[in-house]
Design an enzyme around this catalytic site. Structure first.
Site, PDB file in Angstrom:
ATOM      1  N   HIS A  84       0.814  -1.207   0.000  1.00 50.00           N
ATOM      2  CA  HIS A  84       0.000   0.000   0.000  1.00 50.00           C
ATOM      3  C   HIS A  84       0.854   1.267   0.000  1.00 50.00           C
ATOM      4  O   HIS A  84       1.998   1.245   0.457  1.00 50.00           O
ATOM      5  CB  HIS A  84      -0.879   0.058   1.258  1.00 50.00           C
ATOM      6  CG  HIS A  84      -1.732  -1.136   1.452  1.00 50.00           C
ATOM      7  ND1 HIS A  84      -1.941  -1.693   2.697  1.00 50.00           N
ATOM      8  CD2 HIS A  84      -2.427  -1.904   0.583  1.00 50.00           C
ATOM      9  CE1 HIS A  84      -2.740  -2.746   2.579  1.00 50.00           C
ATOM     10  NE2 HIS A  84      -3.045  -2.897   1.306  1.00 50.00           N
ATOM     11  N   LYS A 120       6.635   6.892   6.914  1.00 49.18           N
ATOM     12  CA  LYS A 120       6.226   6.085   8.064  1.00 49.18           C
ATOM     13  C   LYS A 120       7.435   5.659   8.885  1.00 49.18           C
ATOM     14  O   LYS A 120       8.525   5.460   8.343  1.00 49.18           O
ATOM     15  CB  LYS A 120       5.496   4.818   7.601  1.00 49.18           C
ATOM     16  CG  LYS A 120       4.219   5.071   6.849  1.00 49.18           C
ATOM     17  CD  LYS A 120       3.614   3.771   6.351  1.00 49.18           C
ATOM     18  CE  LYS A 120       2.353   4.024   5.541  1.00 49.18           C
ATOM     19  NZ  LYS A 120       1.846   2.777   4.958  1.00 49.18           N
ATOM     20  N   TYR A 132       2.672   2.052  13.704  1.00 57.01           N
ATOM     21  CA  TYR A 132       3.416   2.962  12.845  1.00 57.01           C
ATOM     22  C   TYR A 132       2.941   4.395  12.950  1.00 57.01           C
ATOM     23  O   TYR A 132       1.787   4.671  13.186  1.00 57.01           O
ATOM     24  CB  TYR A 132       3.424   2.500  11.387  1.00 57.01           C
ATOM     25  CG  TYR A 132       2.091   2.306  10.720  1.00 57.01           C
ATOM     26  CD1 TYR A 132       1.615   3.230   9.795  1.00 57.01           C
ATOM     27  CD2 TYR A 132       1.321   1.169  10.975  1.00 57.01           C
ATOM     28  CE1 TYR A 132       0.413   3.039   9.142  1.00 57.01           C
ATOM     29  CE2 TYR A 132       0.114   0.973  10.331  1.00 57.01           C
ATOM     30  CZ  TYR A 132      -0.333   1.910   9.413  1.00 57.01           C
ATOM     31  OH  TYR A 132      -1.528   1.719   8.778  1.00 57.01           O
ATOM     32  N   ASP A 183      -6.785  -6.487  -1.208  1.00 60.41           N
ATOM     33  CA  ASP A 183      -5.391  -6.667  -1.619  1.00 60.41           C
ATOM     34  C   ASP A 183      -5.246  -7.712  -2.726  1.00 60.41           C
ATOM     35  O   ASP A 183      -4.286  -7.652  -3.502  1.00 60.41           O
ATOM     36  CB  ASP A 183      -4.520  -7.040  -0.421  1.00 60.41           C
ATOM     37  CG  ASP A 183      -4.297  -5.859   0.526  1.00 60.41           C
ATOM     38  OD1 ASP A 183      -4.678  -4.728   0.168  1.00 60.41           O
ATOM     39  OD2 ASP A 183      -3.750  -6.086   1.619  1.00 60.41           O
TER      40      ASP A 183
END
Length: 182
Positions: free
Chosen positions: A62, A72, A132, A170
């Site tokens: 992603h 991130k 995250y 996904d």
């Protein structure tokens, strides 16, 4: 806190300094000033996210695009994952390359992922809690992604095919070459 370079430009593995004694351990998991000094740029994180998954779950690949692209800083609070990042910056010397790093509660490593990268992970332990920080807010209309079994990327997720748990979303993501005209 120590920083380790990776084979992908601008991506770093962060290793905390851990203080242990008979009571347990302590470490500073994030300090914006030290972090920015280590990576050589200024990042200001605005959103924290956390997920829980079981063995075999694969999340990814992603990214957020445009004005909502995200850098991130990822780590594992419980269990172990194989964290995978793919350089999706067309002007980068490492465009289309990926690395995979085992992150766990035990090794306490963190991975810094700059904007312009695809990101995903597979769960290698019975369960995992993944955490995250993001430097930009999530924006649904800016989502993009690439199929986790992309033949060009050829990522080894370290989970046998029959044990993989992947979301419907996904499973229908396009191939890398379709998204990035390769």
């Amino acid at each position: 806190m120590k920083i380790h370079t990776t084979d992908l430009s601008d991506c770093f593995i962060i290793e905390p300094t851990v203080f242990e004694d008979q009571r347990g351990f302590f470490y500073e998991s994030f300090n914006e000033r030290k972090f920015n000094d280590l990576i050589g740029r200024e990042i200001h994180f605005v959103q924290d996210n956390q997920s829980f998954s079981e063995y075999g779950v694969i999340r990814g690949l992603h990214a957020q695009t445009g004005d909502f692209a995200q850098a991130k800083l990822v780590r594992v609070l419980e269990g172990e994952v194989l964290d995978v990042i793919v350089d999706a910056r067309p002007d980068s010397a490492t465009f289309g390359k990926h690395i995979a790093v085992k992150l766990s509660a035990e090794n306490r490593l963190q991975l810094f992922i700059p904007r312009g990268f695809l990101h995903g992970f597979s769960v290698l332990s019975p369960t995992a809690v993944f955490f995250y920080k993001c430097d930009n807010y999530y924006h649904k209309d800016s989502e993009t992604g690439v199929f986790y079994k992309d033949s060009q990327l050829n990522i080894d997720w370290l989970v046998p095919d029959e044990k993989r748990i992947v979301s419907e979303k996904d499973l229908i993501l396009p191939e890398f070459r379709q998204v990035f005209n390769q």
